[in-house]
Design a protein around this motif. Sequence first.
Motif, PDB file in Angstrom:
ATOM      1  N   SER A 112     -16.022  53.925  54.442  1.00 51.75           N
ATOM      2  CA  SER A 112     -15.050  54.363  55.445  1.00 51.75           C
ATOM      3  C   SER A 112     -13.633  53.913  55.112  1.00 51.75           C
ATOM      4  N   GLY A 113     -13.483  52.994  54.165  1.00 48.59           N
ATOM      5  CA  GLY A 113     -12.154  52.447  53.885  1.00 48.59           C
ATOM      6  C   GLY A 113     -11.474  53.055  52.673  1.00 48.59           C
ATOM      7  N   VAL A 114     -12.154  53.970  51.988  1.00 45.10           N
ATOM      8  CA  VAL A 114     -11.557  54.535  50.764  1.00 45.10           C
ATOM      9  C   VAL A 114     -10.496  55.567  51.144  1.00 45.10           C
ATOM     10  N   THR A 115      -9.359  55.532  50.445  1.00 49.55           N
ATOM     11  CA  THR A 115      -8.253  56.435  50.772  1.00 49.55           C
ATOM     12  C   THR A 115      -7.874  57.282  49.562  1.00 49.55           C
ATOM     13  N   GLU A 116      -7.099  58.314  49.832  1.00 45.61           N
ATOM     14  CA  GLU A 116      -6.580  59.174  48.755  1.00 45.61           C
ATOM     15  C   GLU A 116      -5.746  58.349  47.766  1.00 45.61           C
ATOM     16  N   GLU A 117      -4.847  57.502  48.316  1.00 41.99           N
ATOM     17  CA  GLU A 117      -3.957  56.729  47.422  1.00 41.99           C
ATOM     18  C   GLU A 117      -4.723  55.649  46.661  1.00 41.99           C
ATOM     19  N   GLY A 118      -5.867  55.247  47.192  1.00 45.94           N
ATOM     20  CA  GLY A 118      -6.724  54.334  46.458  1.00 45.94           C
ATOM     21  C   GLY A 118      -6.338  52.880  46.578  1.00 45.94           C
ATOM     22  N   ARG A 119      -7.132  52.051  45.942  1.00 48.27           N
ATOM     23  CA  ARG A 119      -6.932  50.605  46.014  1.00 48.27           C
ATOM     24  C   ARG A 119      -7.337  50.000  44.670  1.00 48.27           C
ATOM     25  N   ASP A 120      -6.513  49.047  44.187  1.00 47.49           N
ATOM     26  CA  ASP A 120      -6.840  48.348  42.941  1.00 47.49           C
ATOM     27  C   ASP A 120      -7.669  47.120  43.250  1.00 47.49           C
ATOM     28  N   SER A 121      -8.624  46.862  42.404  1.00 49.88           N
ATOM     29  CA  SER A 121      -9.437  45.666  42.591  1.00 49.88           C
ATOM     30  C   SER A 121      -9.891  45.171  41.225  1.00 49.88           C
ATOM     31  N   LEU A 122     -10.796  44.194  41.248  1.00 43.67           N
ATOM     32  CA  LEU A 122     -11.346  43.651  40.004  1.00 43.67           C
ATOM     33  C   LEU A 122     -12.860  43.675  40.103  1.00 43.67           C
ATOM     34  N   LEU A 123     -13.495  43.806  38.964  1.00 44.75           N
ATOM     35  CA  LEU A 123     -14.947  43.674  38.918  1.00 44.75           C
ATOM     36  C   LEU A 123     -15.298  42.964  37.621  1.00 44.75           C
ATOM     37  N   LEU A 124     -15.920  41.801  37.745  1.00 41.52           N
ATOM     38  CA  LEU A 124     -16.251  40.967  36.576  1.00 41.52           C
ATOM     39  C   LEU A 124     -15.014  40.756  35.703  1.00 41.52           C
ATOM     40  N   GLY A 125     -13.895  40.570  36.350  1.00 39.16           N
ATOM     41  CA  GLY A 125     -12.658  40.261  35.645  1.00 39.16           C
ATOM     42  C   GLY A 125     -11.884  41.460  35.120  1.00 39.16           C
ATOM     43  N   GLU A 126     -12.470  42.677  35.224  1.00 36.48           N
ATOM     44  CA  GLU A 126     -11.794  43.872  34.718  1.00 36.48           C
ATOM     45  C   GLU A 126     -11.196  44.655  35.883  1.00 36.48           C
ATOM     46  N   PRO A 127      -9.982  45.213  35.664  1.00 39.66           N
ATOM     47  CA  PRO A 127      -9.380  45.996  36.744  1.00 39.66           C
ATOM     48  C   PRO A 127     -10.180  47.280  37.025  1.00 39.66           C
ATOM     49  N   ILE A 128     -10.338  47.591  38.303  1.00 38.75           N
ATOM     50  CA  ILE A 128     -10.951  48.860  38.694  1.00 38.75           C
ATOM     51  C   ILE A 128     -10.082  49.490  39.777  1.00 38.75           C
ATOM     52  N   ARG A 129     -10.316  50.768  40.016  1.00 40.92           N
ATOM     53  CA  ARG A 129      -9.578  51.481  41.060  1.00 40.92           C
ATOM     54  C   ARG A 129     -10.583  52.287  41.863  1.00 40.92           C
ATOM     55  N   ILE A 130     -10.463  52.200  43.202  1.00 39.76           N
ATOM     56  CA  ILE A 130     -11.373  52.911  44.094  1.00 39.76           C
ATOM     57  C   ILE A 130     -10.521  53.903  44.877  1.00 39.76           C
ATOM     58  N   PHE A 131     -10.886  55.175  44.843  1.00 36.72           N
ATOM     59  CA  PHE A 131     -10.034  56.188  45.492  1.00 36.72           C
ATOM     60  C   PHE A 131     -10.877  57.404  45.854  1.00 36.72           C
ATOM     61  N   LEU A 132     -10.280  58.295  46.666  1.00 38.40           N
ATOM     62  CA  LEU A 132     -10.944  59.544  47.011  1.00 38.40           C
ATOM     63  C   LEU A 132     -10.559  60.603  45.988  1.00 38.40           C
ATOM     64  N   ASP A 133     -11.573  61.215  45.410  1.00 41.95           N
ATOM     65  CA  ASP A 133     -11.338  62.279  44.435  1.00 41.95           C
ATOM     66  C   ASP A 133     -11.925  63.545  45.042  1.00 41.95           C
ATOM     67  N   GLY A 134     -11.027  64.417  45.551  1.00 42.71           N
ATOM     68  CA  GLY A 134     -11.499  65.617  46.237  1.00 42.71           C
ATOM     69  C   GLY A 134     -12.360  65.278  47.451  1.00 42.71           C
ATOM     70  N   GLY A 135     -11.982  64.189  48.126  1.00 40.60           N
ATOM     71  CA  GLY A 135     -12.699  63.815  49.342  1.00 40.60           C
ATOM     72  C   GLY A 135     -13.905  62.923  49.106  1.00 40.60           C
ATOM     73  N   THR A 136     -14.240  62.666  47.842  1.00 37.34           N
ATOM     74  CA  THR A 136     -15.409  61.834  47.541  1.00 37.34           C
ATOM     75  C   THR A 136     -14.972  60.531  46.878  1.00 37.34           C
ATOM     76  N   PRO A 137     -15.532  59.391  47.304  1.00 36.23           N
ATOM     77  CA  PRO A 137     -15.162  58.126  46.672  1.00 36.23           C
ATOM     78  C   PRO A 137     -15.482  58.112  45.183  1.00 36.23           C
ATOM     79  N   ALA A 138     -14.524  57.639  44.402  1.00 32.22           N
ATOM     80  CA  ALA A 138     -14.697  57.523  42.958  1.00 32.22           C
ATOM     81  C   ALA A 138     -14.174  56.165  42.518  1.00 32.22           C
ATOM     82  N   VAL A 139     -14.690  55.690  41.391  1.00 39.71           N
ATOM     83  CA  VAL A 139     -14.254  54.402  40.856  1.00 39.71           C
ATOM     84  C   VAL A 139     -13.968  54.573  39.370  1.00 39.71           C
ATOM     85  N   THR A 140     -12.831  54.016  38.945  1.00 41.45           N
ATOM     86  CA  THR A 140     -12.539  54.031  37.508  1.00 41.45           C
ATOM     87  C   THR A 140     -12.315  52.612  37.017  1.00 41.45           C
ATOM     88  N   GLY A 141     -12.639  52.400  35.734  1.00 40.18           N
ATOM     89  CA  GLY A 141     -12.394  51.115  35.092  1.00 40.18           C
ATOM     90  C   GLY A 141     -11.135  51.192  34.261  1.00 40.18           C
TER      91      GLY A 141
END
Lengths: 231, 205, 280
Positions: C17-46
């Motif tokens: 419920s918290g994922v947005t179009e503009e997205g949010r930067d975070s970390l996972l196991l020390g590596e940067p990741i980005r969580i965002f809505l891609d065409g309305g669906t949550p997506a994550v990139t490394g």
Amino acid sequence: MILYDYILSPSCYRVRLMAALLGAEMTSRPVDFHPGREHLSPEMLALNPAGTIPVLTDGSLTLRDSTAMLSYLAAGHDPEWLGEDTPAMRATVAQWLAFSQRLTSSAGAARAHDMLHGPGDIDVLRRAATLALRELEAAISAQRRRGMIFLAGPRPTIADIACFPHVALAPDGGLPLDPYPSIRLWMREIRALDGFIEMPGIHRLHELKPEPGPMPDIRQTRTTRDPKQNA
Amino acid sequence: MQTDWTPVALSHDIPVASAAPGRIGDTALAIWRSASGRIAAWSDRCPHRGMRLSHGYVRGERLSCIYHGWSYGEDGGCKRIPAHPDLTPPESIRVPVFACREASGVVWVAEGQPAGAPPDLAGFRGLRSLHIAAATGAIAEVFGGDGPVLRVKLGPVAVIALVQAFGDETMLHLMAPESCDLATLDALSDAAEALRRNIEAEATA
Amino acid sequence: MSVGAMKDQWYPVGLISGVTEEGRDSLLLGEPIRIFLDGGTPAVTGEGERPLPVELRYGHVWTCPGTPTRPLFDIPEADQLGRRLVDVGVCRVRCSPLRAVENFLDIAHFPFVHTDILGSEPHTEVTRYEVGIREDVDEVWATKVQFFQPQAAKSAEGGITTDYMYRVCAPTCSVLYKTSPPMPGEWDVIALFVQPLTETLCDVWPWMALYDDDASMTDLIHFQQLIFVQDRSVLENQLPALLPLDPGMEIPTRADLTSVAYRRWLKRNGFTYGAQLVAA
């Protein structure tokens, strides 16, 4: 009296703590601040356009500033807590109430940043908080040289209650309290007050309770998963 | 003045039945005073789960860990494990204990077996402990001295500065002459704050 | 520190419920990741906008920075009718993600850290319980855990002995089953999903599936936030910050059998991000 309340908010805790120390009755109305952002809902904005909590309502009165709520509770239940013995004491209390807002915007913001993904430049927030904590430490050490510990005189006032939460929770924002011996002793006195209540992040003073003896027999109160016994 | 002892706190900052964090060298300390007034300095780590014992609580002559209530007696040995109330904890569960003495209102701690007693600072009393975000060298430079015990002037007053390394930073325990009146003590406290501002400004310049 | 076998596991990275179009930067196991809505669906990139696998379950967005060795673990109770699913939100803690899970598996601290809520002196005894690794699913399970709870529910007068079961289903995820006061015979489900940001920093996302028709959703969220934030100050003050897997470093007792099994299981699987293998 209704407090629009959030369990993790130090400013809401100010009011809960004051009410508990005064024995004042108050109904808590939990606001889903995180993750629900209910404080920004139309209903809450109607109550407080600034979108902050706590909000305290009593009949037709609506208060939106937590230090004002402390004054209101103290005046209504035990005016001794207002610290109005002398003009100097009254002004000192007012000064610490204003100071407590500096704590909110520095230590409080650092905590929100470190704990709840809050915004802000953490180094700037911690530097401002450290200045405030040092001022407080110096002031309490001066009080101690006079045989006192509370901020505005020989007894606790709303000034102490306004400052206590953000100070006690400063470590949550990466601000250890190790370097502040006088602050530690002051917090201990507040935690030992009759009627004191905690909030998450501030532990009970277990030293006020005796070390328990052998385990009591609790078999009588044991319930199996039998609905009749649980009812 | 050189000594095997490290000043870790002022006595009046650790009242009976309380614990406080401190440090010696790189080791975190739990400094605590029992209900009967006995002072002690231990490794700040409960052997059970590594929780800092300085966050714990004192009941009578024992220090207990805030996490699971394991309580430790005078010798650092575990006396009680609340999860197993009938168990006598084995001798092997023990918190490392440091040599700890109080003299002239200062709590002194030493590693190993120190030679001699802590310095005698008769005629002075503890004023304040201040944390300074600068290395001890910066403080020594300002005062023009070396070692943990410096007899220096702060404004017009001859004071004793106890300089303790606190990681990369410093804890300054300030001692004032016993004869000082309240106004002088307040002025010394202000002077110490000013000194800290100057040292930190220099250190970051 | 090599990320090792933990790279191929699933981790929570946010509320659905918290994922947005503009997205949010975070970390996972020390590596940067980005969580965002891609065409309305949550997506994550490394790193380098590399798309990562995504699962949407239990109110959260899940991803895996490597190649998942198995599907996201199942919590069958999530689909049971009558349960209320509670997204508690995030709490960031400066501790090893493994220490956060170990604390969740522990009951002996209830009287001291959750005083008068989950435990109280003098009812501190931890009775014998059973722990094992279920080889078929490769999960740590503790059963027949009981503890005296001073106030089990708002309606409960006085204390009762509460039953618990614990399950470690991924290196940084655990589920506890607890007697449900309004539905005796059923178990409430309380999960701790931990996102390892680094070895000594984590975002903790508690989640619950409860039988409770009376309490407001906000009350349920606040109760779990209260409990977890009480733990936070302990978690930030354990030395060393990393979870020691060297048996000589910390002293367990019979009450800690779940933790002993968890540490062994971590070691056996090479799940050592956030752990200390040899005493420093």
